[in-house]
Scaffold this motif. Structure first.
Motif: not given
Length: 365
Positions: A153-158, A166-179, A198-205
């Motif tokens: 996502t634009g702010p550096g999130g995921v 059962k094959g049904a779609w669960v809603g979108w979840t914003v994960l605990d990741a930044a940068g 998750v690649p970030t500016r200073v590490s791989a999370l």
């Protein structure tokens, strides 16, 4: 010691439907349930598909065109069920001059058969300003067939959307990741636990489910910054994923297993994705890597699986390519490498009989 030395063969004569299509992504090489390989290439408003006529054979049918009108940032993922999932973005104009951006998916259930219509997964954000900043989707498939789709996502999130058992779609979840600087690399283990790097500016999370179907929990941060788009996950032991990536600082390939130090593997990759595959060579469990090198040619690496510290043997095949190579095993268990040649046409080289890893001539399909 494994060797890898495919040679470039002369192209076939005569034009095909693919000659005028400019490749935008791929190739992706997938082994279907019937053992036949399929190669996919993304071109404008279409997915070009070539399919082996017989498992392990040298003849291919295609190209066929699969509809991808308005689809950008295409990705192809598949799981143990061999279903092929296509992921992408579709942008539609709004009456006020803005744009709708939808995350899209379609599925091919059988080798050589039509794909489903494209379906929308919506967008993690209702706010138009945030929605248009969503990046290329990536995905992973659990062993029970459930599809997980991630987007940066634009702010550096995921953000993550997934199917349940059962094959049904669960809603979108914003994960605990930044940068985040690039899309995450998700992976599913053989016991159906999903994790991602998750690649970030200073590490791989690293984020991982603690249990099947559970939430993604934040884990280790490795002090290595991946080149965008380079990360390739591979299950190298039961329930354990190794991530192969290009180190933005050193420029070489790195093997990363969460909880361990990053292990430099050498090589000289360009800025594309790494392909990774496990196979048995001379009775030894080995990992094969393929990259487009800085010279613009396909480069292959071979090492003992999870024995990278003992050395990786790299070979430049001299096959000049566009985009990045792909790896798969055919219906006879042989390693096949695919790439787009200098003219944008898909070509393959196949493992030959004998000790180690030696490849046939490259041949256009």
């Amino acid at each position: 010691m494994p060797s890898a030395s495919p040679r470039l063969a002369g192209p076939r004569n005569g034009p095909t439907a693919a000659d005028s299509a400019r490749p935008l992504g791929g190739p992706w090489l997938v082994n279907g349930y019937d053992g036949r390989l399929t190669a996919y290439v993304h071109a404008e408003d279409t997915i070009l598909r070539w399919t082996q006529t017989a498992a392990g054979g040298s003849r291919w049918h295609g190209p066929e065109s699969l509809p991808a009108q308005g689809i950008t940032h295409l990705g192809v993922v598949h799981g143990q069920d061999r279903y092929v999932h296509f992921l992408g973005l579709r942008t539609r104009p709004r009456a006020d001059g803005g744009s709708h951006v939808d995350v899209m998916y379609a599925t091919q259930y059988q080798t050589g058969r039509p794909m489903t219509p494209w379906h929308s997964l919506g967008n993690p954000f209702k706010e138009i300003e945030k929605a248009v900043e969503v990046g290329a989707p990536t995905g992973a498939v659990r062993s029970d067939g459930a599809l997980y789709v991630c987007v940066p996502t634009g702010p550096g999130g995921v953000a993550l959307r997934r199917e349940n058992r059962k094959g049904a779609w669960v809603g979108w979840t914003v994960l605990d990741a930044a940068g985040a600087t690039d899309g995450p690399a998700p992976a599913a283990t053989s016991d159906s636990v999903v994790e991602l790097l998750v690649p970030t500016r200073v590490s791989a999370l690293h984020l991982r489910q603690a249990k099947l179907g559970g939430p993604m929990e934040r884990g280790d941060e490795a002090r290595v910054v991946p080149v965008p788009g380079s990360v390739a996950p591979l299950e190298t032991a039961a329930g354990r994923i190794t991530y192969y990536l290009t180190d933005a600082a050193g420029g070489g390939v790195v093997a990363l297993r969460p909880g361990s130090w990053p292990l430099p593997l050498g090589g000289a990759p360009a800025d594309g994705r790494i392909a990774a595959l496990r196979t048995e060579l001379d009775g030894i469990d080995c990992t094969v890597l393929a990259v487009r090198g800085i010279a613009g040619t396909v480069t292959l690496g071979v090492c003992t699986t999870e024995g990278e510290q003992s050395g990786v043997w790299w070979t430049d095949t001299a096959m000049r390519c566009q985009g990045d190579p792909s790896l798969a095993r055919d219906g006879h268990g042989r390693v096949v490498v695919a790439a787009l040649d200098a003219e944008g046409r898909p070509a393959v080289a196949r493992q030959e009989e004998g000790q180690g890893l030696t490849f046939s001539d490259w041949r256009r399909i």
